[in-house]
Design an enzyme around this catalytic site. Sequence first.
Site, mmCIF file in Angstrom:
data_model
loop_
_atom_site.group_PDB
_atom_site.id
_atom_site.type_symbol
_atom_site.label_atom_id
_atom_site.label_comp_id
_atom_site.label_asym_id
_atom_site.label_seq_id
_atom_site.Cartn_x
_atom_site.Cartn_y
_atom_site.Cartn_z
ATOM 1 N N GLU A 122 37.977 33.219 25.347
ATOM 2 C CA GLU A 122 38.340 31.840 25.703
ATOM 3 C C GLU A 122 37.144 30.901 25.591
ATOM 4 O OE1 GLU A 122 41.316 31.290 25.872
ATOM 5 O OE2 GLU A 122 42.385 32.947 26.808
ATOM 6 N N HIS A 145 38.283 30.555 34.703
ATOM 7 C CA HIS A 145 39.685 30.843 34.395
ATOM 8 C C HIS A 145 40.078 32.146 35.073
ATOM 9 C CE1 HIS A 145 43.329 31.852 32.281
ATOM 10 N NE2 HIS A 145 42.774 32.901 31.697
ATOM 11 N N HIS A 147 43.825 34.514 36.888
ATOM 12 C CA HIS A 147 45.278 34.715 36.950
ATOM 13 C C HIS A 147 45.726 34.890 38.406
ATOM 14 C CE1 HIS A 147 44.584 36.904 32.780
ATOM 15 N NE2 HIS A 147 44.413 35.604 32.692
ATOM 16 N N GLU A 175 45.085 20.173 53.985
ATOM 17 C CA GLU A 175 43.865 19.728 53.313
ATOM 18 C C GLU A 175 43.945 19.696 51.788
ATOM 19 O OE1 GLU A 175 40.477 21.547 55.155
ATOM 20 O OE2 GLU A 175 40.957 20.519 57.015
ATOM 21 N N HIS A 216 50.489 31.924 32.713
ATOM 22 C CA HIS A 216 49.275 32.646 32.313
ATOM 23 C C HIS A 216 48.238 32.615 33.437
ATOM 24 C CE1 HIS A 216 45.942 33.486 29.128
ATOM 25 N NE2 HIS A 216 45.500 33.709 30.343
HETATM 26 P P1 13P Z 1 38.560 37.773 27.875
HETATM 27 O O1 13P Z 1 38.470 39.227 28.263
HETATM 28 O O2 13P Z 1 38.328 37.566 26.388
HETATM 29 O O3 13P Z 1 37.652 36.910 28.711
HETATM 30 O O4 13P Z 1 40.045 37.266 28.121
HETATM 31 C C1 13P Z 1 40.639 37.346 29.375
HETATM 32 C C2 13P Z 1 41.680 36.326 29.613
HETATM 33 O O5 13P Z 1 42.018 36.043 30.733
HETATM 34 C C3 13P Z 1 42.292 35.637 28.453
HETATM 35 O O6 13P Z 1 43.009 34.514 28.833
HETATM 36 ZN ZN ZN Z 2 43.704 34.631 30.949
#
Ligand code: 13P
Ligand code: ZN
Length: 277
Positions: A122, A145, A147, A175, A216
């Site tokens: 990413e 980033h 999940h 809050e 995602h």
């Molecule tokens: P990477 O292992 O390349 O960082 O990817 C993980 C991920 O969350 C892709 O969206």
């Molecule tokens: Zn991801």
Amino acid sequence: MKDILTAPFVREMCETTANMYRLGWDERNGGNISYLLHEDEVKEYLDTDKVLRTIPLMGVNAEDFDITPLEGKYFIVTGTGKYFKNVEKDPETNLGIVRIAKGGKNIELLWGYKDGGRPTSEFPAHMMSHMARLKVDPENRVVMHCHPTNTLAMNFVHELDEKKFTHTLWEMCTECIVVFPEGVGILPWMLCGTNSIGEATAKKMADFRLVVWAMHGIYGAGKTLDETFGLIETVEKAAQIYMLICNRPRVNTIKDEDMLKLVELFGVKYRKDFLDL
Ligand code: 13P
Ligand code: ZN
């Protein structure tokens, strides 16, 4: 030269990835972090003339991916395919310190990715997000980033409209509106690892520090790892409460007039059009 493993930015990356893993936001290799470092702080630990490898920005179309504004900038970045679970016990394999090479098409590895690895897939979205956030806030240093479970769950049952989604999150914890008064941006499901999702994320980052990638995960940006972690943590907490209550009758709620009182008390600039007053 000081020992790189004692550098505060390496320690912080280890602690943050461990916390994110512990919270269930980063299963397997899920998630990635890039953290802009100042040259002076890198030079305390590394000889910046010593490039270990030059890595082309693979998977990136040279014509439409321009990161020349970041030329010469240093980042510590999680490796692609690496597990957040493992960063703390082996930072040198799971993390890398890179410099954006002249021309913005390659990166120079100064430390890490010991097993021949490379930065997160990413990387385009991260670099484009850094460029977008730096325009709004010159002190922005982190793009993160992950999940988070409840934020993702909420994507499946809640309308993916920025106003409605933000409003629901704001209603879930007193809050929330103070922590992310600009709200949350949302992208529809898109193919990850591409320039297009990077560009779309960066566009949202002009207005939001938080961008949901539908079904995602989430992107966050901030001045520090703590601030960015805290933003995502607050969204995830609100989403968790939503998921606990969404299929029960709502008896009470935080009203828009109450949220207005909060933003006035804390003096924050908020998305007025996300409230119904
Ligand atoms: P990477 O292992 O390349 O960082 O990817 C993980 C991920 O969350 C892709 O969206
Ligand atoms: Zn991801």
